[in-house]
Design a protein around this motif. Structure first.
Motif, PDB file in Angstrom:
ATOM      1  N   SER A   1      62.097  37.895  48.825  1.00  0.00           N
ATOM      2  CA  SER A   1      63.085  37.120  48.078  1.00  0.00           C
ATOM      3  C   SER A   1      62.450  36.068  47.186  1.00  0.00           C
ATOM      4  N   LEU A   2      61.237  35.636  47.505  1.00  0.00           N
ATOM      5  CA  LEU A   2      60.605  34.581  46.710  1.00  0.00           C
ATOM      6  C   LEU A   2      59.451  35.120  45.880  1.00  0.00           C
ATOM      7  N   GLY A   3      59.489  36.383  45.583  1.00  0.00           N
ATOM      8  CA  GLY A   3      58.460  36.947  44.709  1.00  0.00           C
ATOM      9  C   GLY A   3      57.086  36.888  45.316  1.00  0.00           C
ATOM     10  N   GLY A   4      56.996  36.921  46.659  1.00  0.00           N
ATOM     11  CA  GLY A   4      55.700  36.964  47.307  1.00  0.00           C
ATOM     12  C   GLY A   4      55.162  35.624  47.718  1.00  0.00           C
TER      13      GLY A   4
ATOM     14  N   SER B   1      48.802  49.254  47.495  1.00  0.00           N
ATOM     15  CA  SER B   1      49.006  48.796  46.132  1.00  0.00           C
ATOM     16  C   SER B   1      50.484  48.589  45.847  1.00  0.00           C
ATOM     17  N   GLY B   2      50.778  47.586  45.007  1.00  0.00           N
ATOM     18  CA  GLY B   2      52.156  47.331  44.616  1.00  0.00           C
ATOM     19  C   GLY B   2      52.938  46.505  45.603  1.00  0.00           C
ATOM     20  N   SER B   3      52.274  45.974  46.617  1.00  0.00           N
ATOM     21  CA  SER B   3      52.949  45.138  47.607  1.00  0.00           C
ATOM     22  C   SER B   3      52.122  43.887  47.847  1.00  0.00           C
ATOM     23  N   THR B   4      52.601  43.021  48.717  1.00  0.00           N
ATOM     24  CA  THR B   4      51.842  41.849  49.120  1.00  0.00           C
ATOM     25  C   THR B   4      51.735  41.826  50.632  1.00  0.00           C
ATOM     26  N   GLU B   5      50.706  41.175  51.117  1.00  0.00           N
ATOM     27  CA  GLU B   5      50.483  41.028  52.550  1.00  0.00           C
ATOM     28  C   GLU B   5      50.518  39.546  52.904  1.00  0.00           C
ATOM     29  N   PRO B   6      51.088  39.183  54.031  1.00  0.00           N
ATOM     30  CA  PRO B   6      51.069  37.768  54.438  1.00  0.00           C
ATOM     31  C   PRO B   6      49.644  37.300  54.667  1.00  0.00           C
ATOM     32  N   LEU B   7      49.409  36.052  54.328  1.00  0.00           N
ATOM     33  CA  LEU B   7      48.106  35.437  54.528  1.00  0.00           C
ATOM     34  C   LEU B   7      48.085  34.684  55.853  1.00  0.00           C
TER      35      LEU B   7
ATOM     36  N   GLN C   1      48.500  31.268  42.497  1.00  0.00           N
ATOM     37  CA  GLN C   1      47.182  31.585  43.028  1.00  0.00           C
ATOM     38  C   GLN C   1      47.321  32.136  44.451  1.00  0.00           C
ATOM     39  N   ILE C   2      48.229  31.542  45.223  1.00  0.00           N
ATOM     40  CA  ILE C   2      48.462  32.036  46.584  1.00  0.00           C
ATOM     41  C   ILE C   2      49.085  33.429  46.539  1.00  0.00           C
ATOM     42  N   LYS C   3      50.020  33.632  45.628  1.00  0.00           N
ATOM     43  CA  LYS C   3      50.627  34.956  45.494  1.00  0.00           C
ATOM     44  C   LYS C   3      49.563  36.002  45.170  1.00  0.00           C
ATOM     45  N   SER C   4      48.613  35.645  44.326  1.00  0.00           N
ATOM     46  CA  SER C   4      47.556  36.595  43.985  1.00  0.00           C
ATOM     47  C   SER C   4      46.725  36.939  45.219  1.00  0.00           C
ATOM     48  N   GLY C   5      46.524  35.966  46.101  1.00  0.00           N
ATOM     49  CA  GLY C   5      45.805  36.242  47.342  1.00  0.00           C
ATOM     50  C   GLY C   5      46.541  37.245  48.210  1.00  0.00           C
ATOM     51  N   ARG C   6      47.864  37.123  48.259  1.00  0.00           N
ATOM     52  CA  ARG C   6      48.657  38.079  49.022  1.00  0.00           C
ATOM     53  C   ARG C   6      48.540  39.485  48.422  1.00  0.00           C
TER      54      ARG C   6
END
Length: 451
Positions: free
Chosen positions: A34-37, A84-90, A69-74
């Motif tokens: 919901s928050l774009g990652g 690919s195409g998703s994010t992972e929690p840090l 920058q945090i979103k890019s880390g995810r």
């Protein structure tokens, strides 16, 4: 804090409101979509809470690490896992509470790392370039007690770790007092002769003269200058580790080349070991998020993950419930945003920073065969277009633009911005960091849990 130096009132973030309960890992993950990652859940203002004392305090600072920058880390973490195409929690998503900090300097302008670090360490806003104090109405530099000095007075062992020079603005703001951040030799002297920081690990050997290093040894410091020497240290005790003349290398460089420099994992583990099992206060900085973002180089994303895996993870795993762990930033750098479908596989394929590749490409002197080989080796890109090749022959620094474009990174500046930066916290006093307040609020919370 005097009225002139107090942060302004809280501002609405326009983001999902905090519910008043600790953020569970499940809720943090649910927020990713919901928050774009970003995975953040904010309140609307500063909360004051009476906090239990903290046996240990670990402050982790991603210099220049804004929300994207945090979103890019995810995104990079997902790409490393083949998703690919998703994010992972840090690891920072494991924190119990989250909020955000406004970052303006004393005049309300865009901060530098000196003013931001001083705000966090002293609770006072100050001018850019000033370390550990303020400039009063008569133009006089007035030192202010830092939270590290407060902790030391309370019997805590203290440490500073940085991938930059250990005398650079962020660590300096906790262990020194100078009106000009460029006075790094003086900052080094103060660490040893005045503040007595117990553990110092980073770059900046050139600012510690042989005479100062000898004084450090006489004061009980063990001096090391390579990763192997640091690794071989046993037990606890004062430590001065200087692993480069200037800054350490960026994560992507250290992980893909032979080096005597330690990685963050080793520095943080050894810092905790050398601080001992009693009360401790430790500040850890990854500088290269900022350094690379200043040149609009997506390689910074590897530094975000290094801070997360080697900083937040270790801090959360190795300290008990009486430890306050904070992961945050001092400001945002680059005005980073993304296209609608960023491709973090491009970032995962990087083996060198843009600056390193710029130099290699320039050395090819326009030879297209060499340029293609250099780009393929350093970025994994094997299909340079005609236009991309021409841009590299015209300016080898354009490799950063090529990587950014292919990854879907967009930049609005090469400087700092006023973007509010996320903060995450767990442990005594952490609930007070919900919502939004100025960077100075971090100092207030840390001071409140020092026993």
């Amino acid at each position: 804090m005097n009225e002139a130096s107090k942060p302004g009132g809280a501002q609405g973030s326009g983001i999902q409101q905090y519910t008043g309960q600790p953020i569970s890992r499940r809720k943090a993950l649910a927020g990713l979509a919901s928050l774009g990652g970003t995975g953040l859940v904010y309140g609307t203002g500063t909360r004051t809470a009476s906090a239990a004392s903290a046996t240990n305090i670990v402050l982790l600072v991603g210099d220049g690490m804004g929300p994207n920058q945090i979103k890019s880390g995810r995104g990079l973490k997902a790409a490393r896992a083949g998703r690919s195409g998703s994010t992972e929690p840090l690891q920072l998503d494991r924190h119990t509470y989250s909020g955000e900090s406004t970052t303006t300097n004393e005049s309300g302008g865009i901060t530098d790392s000196a003013a931001a670090g001083t705000a966090i360490s002293t609770g006072f806003k100050t001018r850019n370039g000033v370390i550990g104090g303020i400039i009063d109405s008569s133009g006089r530099f007035v030192p202010k007690e830092t939270v590290l000095e407060r902790a030391k007075k309370a019997g805590y062992k203290t440490g500073l770790v940085s991938t930059s020079t250990i005398t650079d603005a962020t660590p300096a703001a906790f262990g020194a007092h100078v009106a000009d951040r460029s006075k790094q030799a003086e900052i080094a002297r103060q660490y040893i002769e005045a503040t007595g920081v117990d553990v110092l690990l980073g770059g900046g050997r050139r600012y510690f003269s042989s005479t100062l290093r000898d004084k450090a040894k006489s004061a009980g410091y063990t001096y090391v200058d390579t990763a192997s020497k640091l690794s071989n240290l046993s037990g606890s005790g004062r430590t001065l580790g200087l692993f480069a003349s200037s800054s350490l290398n960026s994560a992507v460089t250290r992980f893909n080349s032979s080096t005597t420099q330690p990685n963050m994992d080793l520095m943080i583990r050894k810092a905790m070991q050398r601080l001992g099992s009693g009360k401790s206060f430790l500040v850890v900085e990854n500088e290269h998020i900022d350094t690379n973002a200043h040149s609009n180089d997506p390689a910074f994303t590897h530094d975000v993950l290094e801070l997360d895996e080697s900083g937040t993870r270790i801090a959360l795993d190795s300290r008990g419930s009486e430890t306050l762990v904070i992961t945050t930033a001092d400001h945002e750098t680059g005005g980073l945003s993304f296209t609608s479908s960023p491709n973090f596989r491009v970032i995962n394929n990087l083996k060198a920073t843009g600056n390193t590749l710029r130099k290699r490409i320039a050395s090819a002197d326009g030879d297209e065969t060499q340029i293609r080989a250099i780009v393929a080796d350093g970025t994994g890109i094997t299909d340079l277009t005609v236009l991309e090749m021409e841009s590299l022959k015209a300016n080898s620094g354009n490799i950063r633009k090529i990587v950014s474009n292919r990854a879907g990174y967009r930049w609005s500046t090469t400087k700092h911005t006023k973007t509010a930066v996320p903060r995450f916290a767990t442990g005594p006093g952490a609930s007070s960091l919900q919502g939004q307040s100025h960077l100075t609020g971090l100092s207030d919370v840390m001071r409140s849990v020092i026993s």
